[in-house]
Design an enzyme around this catalytic site. Structure first.
Site, mmCIF file in Angstrom:
data_model
loop_
_atom_site.group_PDB
_atom_site.id
_atom_site.type_symbol
_atom_site.label_atom_id
_atom_site.label_comp_id
_atom_site.label_asym_id
_atom_site.label_seq_id
_atom_site.Cartn_x
_atom_site.Cartn_y
_atom_site.Cartn_z
ATOM 1 N N HIS A 1 -1.168 15.958 37.930
ATOM 2 C CA HIS A 1 -2.174 14.945 37.584
ATOM 3 C C HIS A 1 -1.879 13.651 38.342
ATOM 4 C CE1 HIS A 1 -3.657 17.588 34.416
ATOM 5 N NE2 HIS A 1 -2.396 17.784 34.091
ATOM 6 N N TYR B 1 7.652 16.764 32.020
ATOM 7 C CA TYR B 1 7.184 15.385 32.040
ATOM 8 C C TYR B 1 8.352 14.415 32.192
ATOM 9 C CZ TYR B 1 2.561 17.009 30.528
ATOM 10 O OH TYR B 1 1.339 17.622 30.440
#
Length: 348
Positions: free
Chosen positions: A53, A319
């Site tokens: 992303h 993440y």
């Protein structure tokens, strides 16, 4: 040859949601380094940006609970009232300067911050299912569909055997390819894909999935105006009025799959409208409100827990790894800057 039609879809979402995992998830088969190498083989290395992303924009607003979900979970965010939100819209993949296009996977990431500190983070996407059941399977899918350096396209000699050996992946990719497309971020629906569990005051735990369903009626895609038109149109819409979504909770049953995000639940499962997300402003992720946030789906308040879905701990590890790596790198300016957006939604 029947799976070759899926190749473009695979490329569009190779990094679409939950990209890589820590070595401890499968120490003899999958390591963090091998997964990062697989991601880099698909989209290259772009220092300073999120590994997935990578092209995105910060947004802010609030979530207002209507109290309808308070019987399902003790999470304070479900008590009637309003809590601030810092979010991010993005396109799937590790390419921060990719051109916008209607079929590219879109994501909405949110950090809900009630005053008691029991925050809730989520990363949700506009696809009906995820494309792999486990981190290992996703790693192998990446390698099978990575672009050939000469042609820039996946090699059928790798893709076809993989799809034949993984019919569940082929089925999931087919569902993604058939999803209805909307005009942009503002009128799209975003789903959790993974299963979580809500726990109420009696200690009763139920499986749940959720979606953010737009108040703006969906409209069909139209030809884009410039490489950043999806983001430009979102900025223009926010300049005109706040944008809203309903948080719709789907209550699962004991027979519903919780460990396989490639599978849908039956359409007749009961749903609860838990409240409304309102977004009011946008800013660049270059030192914006969302810049230092990892939208780790395992950051959960009391009253919400993870299920047995193996993708969830993989996402969490990924993440944090991405954050650590990008924090030590020099980042060039992002592609999206709301301050310089054209008022008509086109490129400035």
């Amino acid at each position: 040859m029947k799976h070759l039609g899926f190749i473009g879809i695979v490329l569009a979402l190779l990094c679409s949601t939950f990209a890589w995992s820590a070595g401890w998830l499968s120490p003899h088969r999958l390591t963090q380094t091998s997964m990062l190498d697989a991601l880099r083989a698909v989209d290259g290395l772009h220092p300073g940006f999120r590994r997935n992303h990578a092209k995105g924009m910060c947004v802010t607003g609030w979530f207002e609970s209507n109290g309808n979900a308070a019987d399902l979970s003790t999470a304070s965010v479900f008590r009637p009232g309003r809590v601030p939100v810092v979010g991010r819209f993005a396109l799937a993949g590790g390419m921060p300067f990719q051109a916008d296009a209607p079929a590219k996977v879109r994501s909405m990431a949110l950090r809900l911050m009630p005053p008691d500190g029991q925050e809730w983070r989520m990363g949700i996407n506009n696809i009906p299912v995820f494309v792999a059941r486990t981190p290992q399977e996703f790693h192998d899918l990446l390698l099978a569909t990575r672009p050939n350096p000469v042609t820039g396209k996946p090699d059928p000699a790798r893709v076809q055997p993989f799809m034949a050996a993984h019919p569940d992946v082929a089925r999931a990719i087919g569902l993604v390819g058939k999803r209805p497309l909307t005009s942009g971020f503002a009128d799209d629906t975003y789903l959790s894909l993974d299963t979580f569990r809500f726990v109420n005051t009696n200690g009763t735990s139920i499986p749940v999935r959720w979606a953010m369903v737009p108040v703006t009626p969906p409209s069909a895609p139209s030809p884009g105006n410039g490489p950043n038109y999806l983001f430009e149109n979102l900025i223009t819409a926010l300049h005109q009025a706040p944008l809203q979504w309903h948080l719709i909770i789907t209550k699962g049953e004991a027979t519903d799959p919780t460990a396989d995000p490639t599978l849908n639940w039956p359409a007749d499962r009961p749903q609860v409208d838990a409240g409304t997300l309102t977004l009011t402003s946008a800013e660049s992720e270059d030192n914006g409100a969302c810049t230092g946030i990892t939208y780790d789906p395992m950051v959960l308040p009391t009253g919400i827990t993870a299920s047995d879905d193996p993708i969830l701990p993989a996402r969490s590890a990924a993440y944090m790894s991405s954050f650590v790596r990008r924090s030590g790198e020099t980042k060039p300016p992002s592609a999206i800057s709301p301050a310089t957006a054209s008022p008509n939604g086109g490129p400035s």
